[in-house]
Write an enzyme that holds these catalytic residues in place. Structure first.
Site, PDB file in Angstrom:
ATOM      1  N   SER A 218      -4.029  17.253  25.996  1.00 47.22           N
ATOM      2  CA  SER A 218      -5.080  16.299  25.666  1.00 47.22           C
ATOM      3  C   SER A 218      -4.743  14.904  26.216  1.00 47.22           C
ATOM      4  O   SER A 218      -4.645  14.739  27.428  1.00 47.22           O
ATOM      5  CB  SER A 218      -5.299  16.302  24.148  1.00 47.22           C
ATOM      6  OG  SER A 218      -6.473  15.627  23.791  1.00 47.22           O
TER       7      SER A 218
ATOM      8  N   ASP B  88     -14.604  23.080  24.240  1.00 51.29           N
ATOM      9  CA  ASP B  88     -13.945  21.772  24.149  1.00 51.29           C
ATOM     10  C   ASP B  88     -14.824  20.721  24.819  1.00 51.29           C
ATOM     11  O   ASP B  88     -15.267  20.924  25.957  1.00 51.29           O
ATOM     12  CB  ASP B  88     -12.589  21.870  24.867  1.00 51.29           C
ATOM     13  CG  ASP B  88     -11.783  20.591  24.838  1.00 51.29           C
ATOM     14  OD1 ASP B  88     -12.251  19.567  24.299  1.00 51.29           O
ATOM     15  OD2 ASP B  88     -10.656  20.624  25.373  1.00 51.29           O
TER      16      ASP B  88
ATOM     17  N   HIS C 259     -10.753  22.754  21.472  1.00 51.21           N
ATOM     18  CA  HIS C 259      -9.740  21.765  21.801  1.00 51.21           C
ATOM     19  C   HIS C 259      -8.585  21.845  20.795  1.00 51.21           C
ATOM     20  O   HIS C 259      -8.795  21.986  19.595  1.00 51.21           O
ATOM     21  CB  HIS C 259     -10.347  20.357  21.758  1.00 51.21           C
ATOM     22  CG  HIS C 259      -9.418  19.299  22.260  1.00 51.21           C
ATOM     23  ND1 HIS C 259      -9.197  19.093  23.593  1.00 51.21           N
ATOM     24  CD2 HIS C 259      -8.636  18.413  21.605  1.00 51.21           C
ATOM     25  CE1 HIS C 259      -8.331  18.107  23.743  1.00 51.21           C
ATOM     26  NE2 HIS C 259      -7.972  17.684  22.543  1.00 51.21           N
TER      27      HIS C 259
END
Length: 310
Positions: free
Chosen positions: A157, A252, A282
């Site tokens: 991320s 996501d 995610h």
């Protein structure tokens, strides 16, 4: 592809727990909420031969590091890892299980970096810390007992964003030479204009409003969005950066920008493997206590590391 049933279980758990959205509390409280969720969602930590907390001098003061060695008495390749959490939450502690898994399955040492975060330390503080940590590892291989000729960067991320940016900086500076960049559902464009942001921006753990809040905490102002050190997808060119493994998740909000980054790497002649886990949300790779596919995803990422190290 339908949403993975395990991912749905996790979403149901979050809804029942009624955890406040990060953007409704202070950054300090958001960090506590995120950390409190890790024992519930993260798998049991894999045993490794050595775990050691270190510090190094950084551009804004000492940078805490956590060093993992899966086996003793062997010079290993090394991954410098940057944790996710929107440049606001997360820590070397919250990503301990991910780093252990990558160390064991990747047959490499891992150095996890506690970089500065917003809003206390705005962009580009995190970038400066991650660049400094990567260069420090490259310069201290003999002390750490690692082979810095086989050096990779990686993260999930926001950490994937930072790994992509460090790879670009290393290319531009001509040092250190990186064997690989491991990008797990990376944020690559702060403009939040990709279709997946609208498509999956509500109801799939990471929301559009939380993303916006993260950027508000991290960035100095709207002009930073166009800076490639925030949005590596906007870099003028990607030619010559380290070979990459890019993992994206189909449900996501970040999936389209991650997919686009993989395509741009390939178009620039960079060796890249792109793996999209279509049924996942995610953050799934860090939530292996609930989502069984997390272990396989980390195993595959680790296999890409092993291949890059040779």
């Amino acid at each position: 592809m339908p949403l993975d049933p395990d991912a749905q279980i996790l979403l149901d758990m979050v809804r029942v727990a009624n955890r406040p959205a990060f953007e409704t509390v202070s950054p300090v409280e958001a960090r506590k909420l995120y950390a409190a969720g890790r024992p519930v969602l993260a798998p049991e930590p894999m045993p490794v031969a050595e775990v050691r907390d270190l510090t190094m001098p950084g551009p804004g003061g000492k940078i805490p590091l956590r060093f993992y060695r899966p086996v003793a008495d062997k010079t290993l390749p090394v991954l410098v890892f940057f944790h996710g959490g929107g440049w606001v939450v997360g820590s070397i502690e919250t990503h301990d299980t991910v780093c252990r898994h990558l160390a064991v399955a990747g047959a490499c040492a891992v150095v996890s970096v506690e970089y500065r975060m917003g809003p206390e330390d705005k962009f580009p503080a995190a970038v400066a810390d991650c660049v400094a940590a990567t260069e420090w590892v490259a310069e201290n291989g003999s002390t750490l007992g690692v082979d810095t000729a086989r050096l990779a960067v990686g993260g999930d991320s926001a950490g994937g964003n930072l790994a992509a940016v460090v790879s670009l900086v290393a290319r531009d500076r001509g040092r250190p030479r990186l064997s690989h960049q491991l990008l797990i559902y990376p944020a690559t464009d702060a403009g939040m204009a990709h279709p997946s942001v609208a498509r999956y921006g509500d109801g799939y753990l990471l929301t559009r409003s939380t993303m916006r809040w993260f950027y508000e905490q991290y960035l100095r102002g709207p002009d930073d969005v166009a800076d490639w050190r925030v949005s590596p997808l906007r870099a003028p060119d990607l030619v010559g950066v380290a070979p990459a493994y890019v993992l994206t998740a189909g449900y996501d909000p970040l999936c389209d920008e991650g997919d686009d980054y993989a395509r741009r790497l390939a178009a620039a002649g960079v060796p890249v493997r792109h793996r999209r886990f279509d049924g996942q949300i995610h953050g799934f790779a860090a939530n292996g206590k609930v989502i069984r596919a997390a272990a396989a995803a980390l195993d595959e990422a680790a296999a890409a590391l092993r291949a890059a190290f040779g």
